[in-house]
Design an enzyme around this catalytic site. Sequence first.
Site, PDB file in Angstrom:
ATOM      1  N   THR A   1      -5.612   9.757  14.144  1.00  0.00           N
ATOM      2  CA  THR A   1      -6.076  10.441  13.062  1.00  0.00           C
ATOM      3  C   THR A   1      -4.853  10.934  12.053  1.00  0.00           C
ATOM      4  O   THR A   1      -4.316  12.256  12.548  1.00  0.00           O
ATOM      5  CB  THR A   1      -7.228  11.629  13.276  1.00  0.00           C
ATOM      6  OG1 THR A   1      -7.846  10.881  14.528  1.00  0.00           O
ATOM      7  CG2 THR A   1      -8.137  11.777  12.263  1.00  0.00           C
ATOM      8  N   ILE A   2      -4.731  10.485  11.057  1.00  0.00           N
ATOM      9  CA  ILE A   2      -3.761  10.768  10.159  1.00  0.00           C
ATOM     10  C   ILE A   2      -4.045  11.336   8.824  1.00  0.00           C
ATOM     11  O   ILE A   2      -4.998  10.985   8.503  1.00  0.00           O
ATOM     12  CB  ILE A   2      -2.518   9.580   9.860  1.00  0.00           C
ATOM     13  CG1 ILE A   2      -2.274   8.868  10.997  1.00  0.00           C
ATOM     14  CG2 ILE A   2      -1.405  10.159   9.118  1.00  0.00           C
ATOM     15  CD1 ILE A   2      -1.610   9.692  12.132  1.00  0.00           C
TER      16      ILE A   2
ATOM     17  N   ASN B   1       1.072  -2.749   5.314  1.00  0.00           N
ATOM     18  CA  ASN B   1       0.348  -1.474   5.687  1.00  0.00           C
ATOM     19  C   ASN B   1      -1.023  -1.312   4.691  1.00  0.00           C
ATOM     20  O   ASN B   1      -1.999  -0.460   5.300  1.00  0.00           O
ATOM     21  CB  ASN B   1       1.351  -0.270   5.116  1.00  0.00           C
ATOM     22  CG  ASN B   1       0.546   1.005   5.027  1.00  0.00           C
ATOM     23  OD1 ASN B   1       0.144   1.757   5.831  1.00  0.00           O
ATOM     24  ND2 ASN B   1       0.263   1.513   3.723  1.00  0.00           N
TER      25      ASN B   1
ATOM     26  N   ASP C   1      -2.019  -7.110  -5.323  1.00  0.00           N
ATOM     27  CA  ASP C   1      -3.281  -7.093  -4.511  1.00  0.00           C
ATOM     28  C   ASP C   1      -3.020  -7.784  -3.312  1.00  0.00           C
ATOM     29  O   ASP C   1      -2.999  -8.955  -3.462  1.00  0.00           O
ATOM     30  CB  ASP C   1      -4.598  -7.308  -5.238  1.00  0.00           C
ATOM     31  CG  ASP C   1      -5.695  -7.399  -4.630  1.00  0.00           C
ATOM     32  OD1 ASP C   1      -5.605  -7.255  -3.261  1.00  0.00           O
ATOM     33  OD2 ASP C   1      -6.721  -7.142  -5.160  1.00  0.00           O
TER      34      ASP C   1
ATOM     35  N   TYR D   1     -14.389  -2.172  10.037  1.00  0.00           N
ATOM     36  CA  TYR D   1     -12.918  -1.705   9.984  1.00  0.00           C
ATOM     37  C   TYR D   1     -12.545  -1.874  11.363  1.00  0.00           C
ATOM     38  O   TYR D   1     -11.499  -2.604  11.423  1.00  0.00           O
ATOM     39  CB  TYR D   1     -13.021  -0.125   9.621  1.00  0.00           C
ATOM     40  CG  TYR D   1     -11.554   0.390   9.764  1.00  0.00           C
ATOM     41  CD1 TYR D   1     -10.736   0.173   8.816  1.00  0.00           C
ATOM     42  CD2 TYR D   1     -11.299   1.321  10.594  1.00  0.00           C
ATOM     43  CE1 TYR D   1      -9.633   0.821   8.604  1.00  0.00           C
ATOM     44  CE2 TYR D   1      -9.956   1.853  10.803  1.00  0.00           C
ATOM     45  CZ  TYR D   1      -9.135   1.559   9.613  1.00  0.00           C
ATOM     46  OH  TYR D   1      -7.784   2.194   9.759  1.00  0.00           O
TER      47      TYR D   1
ATOM     48  N   SER E   1      -4.723   0.420  13.864  1.00  0.00           N
ATOM     49  CA  SER E   1      -5.286   1.710  14.003  1.00  0.00           C
ATOM     50  C   SER E   1      -5.976   2.026  15.146  1.00  0.00           C
ATOM     51  O   SER E   1      -6.101   1.033  16.064  1.00  0.00           O
ATOM     52  CB  SER E   1      -6.613   1.448  13.134  1.00  0.00           C
ATOM     53  OG  SER E   1      -7.503   2.749  13.310  1.00  0.00           O
TER      54      SER E   1
ATOM     55  N   ILE F   1       0.251   6.850   4.040  1.00  0.00           N
ATOM     56  CA  ILE F   1       0.854   6.467   5.168  1.00  0.00           C
ATOM     57  C   ILE F   1       2.102   5.468   4.595  1.00  0.00           C
ATOM     58  O   ILE F   1       3.234   5.522   4.952  1.00  0.00           O
ATOM     59  CB  ILE F   1       0.243   5.754   6.202  1.00  0.00           C
ATOM     60  CG1 ILE F   1      -0.530   6.730   7.035  1.00  0.00           C
ATOM     61  CG2 ILE F   1       1.116   5.155   7.188  1.00  0.00           C
ATOM     62  CD1 ILE F   1      -1.475   6.176   7.962  1.00  0.00           C
TER      63      ILE F   1
ATOM     64  N   GLY G   1       0.755  -1.305  -0.108  1.00  0.00           N
ATOM     65  CA  GLY G   1       0.048  -0.020  -0.047  1.00  0.00           C
ATOM     66  C   GLY G   1       0.929   1.169  -0.171  1.00  0.00           C
ATOM     67  O   GLY G   1       0.623   2.362   0.587  1.00  0.00           O
TER      68      GLY G   1
ATOM     69  N   LYS H   1      -9.123  -4.358  12.416  1.00  0.00           N
ATOM     70  CA  LYS H   1      -7.966  -3.821  12.964  1.00  0.00           C
ATOM     71  C   LYS H   1      -7.915  -4.155  14.239  1.00  0.00           C
ATOM     72  O   LYS H   1      -6.585  -4.672  14.730  1.00  0.00           O
ATOM     73  CB  LYS H   1      -8.167  -2.353  12.929  1.00  0.00           C
ATOM     74  CG  LYS H   1      -7.900  -1.620  11.518  1.00  0.00           C
ATOM     75  CD  LYS H   1      -6.673  -1.899  10.786  1.00  0.00           C
ATOM     76  CE  LYS H   1      -6.651  -1.189   9.510  1.00  0.00           C
ATOM     77  NZ  LYS H   1      -5.431  -1.196   8.775  1.00  0.00           N
TER      78      LYS H   1
HETATM   79  P1  NAD Z   1      -4.508   5.765   1.754  1.00  0.00           P
HETATM   80  O1  NAD Z   1      -5.838   5.414   1.064  1.00  0.00           O
HETATM   81  O2  NAD Z   1      -4.083   7.070   1.296  1.00  0.00           O
HETATM   82  O3  NAD Z   1      -3.482   4.559   1.258  1.00  0.00           O
HETATM   83  C1  NAD Z   1      -3.670   3.185   1.168  1.00  0.00           C
HETATM   84  C2  NAD Z   1      -2.725   2.535  -0.226  1.00  0.00           C
HETATM   85  O4  NAD Z   1      -3.270   1.253   0.059  1.00  0.00           O
HETATM   86  C3  NAD Z   1      -3.439   3.079  -1.486  1.00  0.00           C
HETATM   87  O5  NAD Z   1      -2.367   3.395  -2.031  1.00  0.00           O
HETATM   88  C4  NAD Z   1      -4.219   1.884  -1.769  1.00  0.00           C
HETATM   89  O6  NAD Z   1      -4.300   1.690  -3.398  1.00  0.00           O
HETATM   90  C5  NAD Z   1      -3.389   0.696  -1.238  1.00  0.00           C
HETATM   91  N1  NAD Z   1      -4.388  -0.539  -1.336  1.00  0.00           N
HETATM   92  C6  NAD Z   1      -5.689  -0.479  -1.067  1.00  0.00           C
HETATM   93  N2  NAD Z   1      -6.154  -1.885  -1.231  1.00  0.00           N
HETATM   94  C7  NAD Z   1      -5.069  -2.701  -1.441  1.00  0.00           C
HETATM   95  C8  NAD Z   1      -4.929  -3.843  -1.999  1.00  0.00           C
HETATM   96  N3  NAD Z   1      -5.746  -4.931  -1.746  1.00  0.00           N
HETATM   97  N4  NAD Z   1      -3.529  -4.477  -1.907  1.00  0.00           N
HETATM   98  C9  NAD Z   1      -2.562  -3.560  -2.053  1.00  0.00           C
HETATM   99  N5  NAD Z   1      -2.592  -2.161  -1.884  1.00  0.00           N
HETATM  100  C10 NAD Z   1      -3.938  -1.743  -1.496  1.00  0.00           C
HETATM  101  O7  NAD Z   1      -4.848   5.106   3.094  1.00  0.00           O
HETATM  102  P2  NAD Z   1      -3.964   5.573   4.456  1.00  0.00           P
HETATM  103  O8  NAD Z   1      -4.552   6.369   5.230  1.00  0.00           O
HETATM  104  O9  NAD Z   1      -2.351   5.644   4.062  1.00  0.00           O
HETATM  105  O10 NAD Z   1      -3.778   4.136   5.216  1.00  0.00           O
HETATM  106  C11 NAD Z   1      -2.750   3.360   5.250  1.00  0.00           C
HETATM  107  C12 NAD Z   1      -3.144   2.236   6.255  1.00  0.00           C
HETATM  108  O11 NAD Z   1      -3.215   3.148   7.636  1.00  0.00           O
HETATM  109  C13 NAD Z   1      -4.365   1.413   6.337  1.00  0.00           C
HETATM  110  O12 NAD Z   1      -4.122   0.175   6.700  1.00  0.00           O
HETATM  111  C14 NAD Z   1      -5.152   2.354   7.391  1.00  0.00           C
HETATM  112  O13 NAD Z   1      -6.209   1.460   7.842  1.00  0.00           O
HETATM  113  C15 NAD Z   1      -4.255   2.711   8.447  1.00  0.00           C
HETATM  114  N6  NAD Z   1      -4.638   3.539   9.040  1.00  0.00           N
HETATM  115  C16 NAD Z   1      -4.629   4.977   8.752  1.00  0.00           C
HETATM  116  C17 NAD Z   1      -5.218   5.984   9.467  1.00  0.00           C
HETATM  117  C18 NAD Z   1      -5.423   7.551   8.675  1.00  0.00           C
HETATM  118  O14 NAD Z   1      -6.031   8.180   9.809  1.00  0.00           O
HETATM  119  N7  NAD Z   1      -5.249   7.673   7.630  1.00  0.00           N
HETATM  120  C19 NAD Z   1      -5.361   5.605  10.917  1.00  0.00           C
HETATM  121  C20 NAD Z   1      -5.226   4.484  11.303  1.00  0.00           C
HETATM  122  C21 NAD Z   1      -4.867   3.509  10.495  1.00  0.00           C
END
Ligand code: NAD
Length: 255
Positions: free
Chosen positions: A192-193, A94, A68, A160, A147, A19, A14, A164
């Site tokens: 919260t990012i 991730n 994927d 979700y 998360s 992130i 990802g 997690k």
């Molecule tokens: P984002 O949507 O900006 O990035 C996620 C990336 O994962 C994307 O590039 C997407 O294409 C990729 N992805 C989605 N499904 C996929 C798959 N099946 N195979 C491979 N890649 C895949 O999201 P983010 O905010 O950067 O989140 C990244 C991680 O952090 C996630 O696991 C999310 O649950 C976790 N998270 C995010 C937050 C937040 O506040 N943004 C908070 C807690 C946890």
Amino acid sequence: MSNLLQDKVVIVTGAASGIGRAIAISAARHGAKAVLVSDIAELPREGGTPTTQEIEALGVATRFVQADVSRKADVDRLVEAAAAFGGVDVMVANAGITARDDGADVSEESYRRLMAVNLDGTLFSAQAAARQMKANGKAGSIVLMASMGGIVGAGMTVAYSTSKGGVVLMAKSLADALGPDGIRVNAVAPGTIDTHLLRTAAGIADAAEGFRQRTPLRRLGKPEEIGDAVVWLGSDMSSYVTGIALQVDGGLLAV
Ligand code: NAD
């Protein structure tokens, strides 16, 4: 910036966006030998240049591998690609997706996809990495993306949060299973990012302002701040740390 990840081959799933992208770039900044960037598509969802281009500019070896994570064969192929660099030392599982739901109305399709990516994909990534680490006799580090929603419940994201919460227990269970081989497994639990996921997921963006106000540091986190936590968990600086869920949340869950 530092040599914390010197000689380490790092895989981040990802990693085109958000992130994951920040983690991959942080790994390169902290001296990784090679960073394998993986995602379902190469271009960042938020726009801009591919992550590999940023890493190349830092003079670090890199490669994009389309995968994927919900497909085991894709994940196995991704980890095999690390063999060309000497095998994976740090696997960062991730990739994740989210959707707002109150539990009662989540569609079967959306629920199954969420579990397939967040739970199956995370386990497949950890397993494939552990297999290669063991075969190479490496004391590697596996970091799973949980998360705050996996530490405390959240009525607006029932599926979700369930996924997690599973990731947190997955890290603890894998830490027990792989510890005798010297392989450490930890989870990171971001608050919260500020990422594309947060800004675009239906109904979640509205909630973010409320989270910001409740956060002791009174701001959203930056993706790079998760990158820093992952670099520490991936490095030998955390050599006696395994089975934890490291909260990186500006204090949100402390109050
Ligand atoms: P984002 O949507 O900006 O990035 C996620 C990336 O994962 C994307 O590039 C997407 O294409 C990729 N992805 C989605 N499904 C996929 C798959 N099946 N195979 C491979 N890649 C895949 O999201 P983010 O905010 O950067 O989140 C990244 C991680 O952090 C996630 O696991 C999310 O649950 C976790 N998270 C995010 C937050 C937040 O506040 N943004 C908070 C807690 C946890």
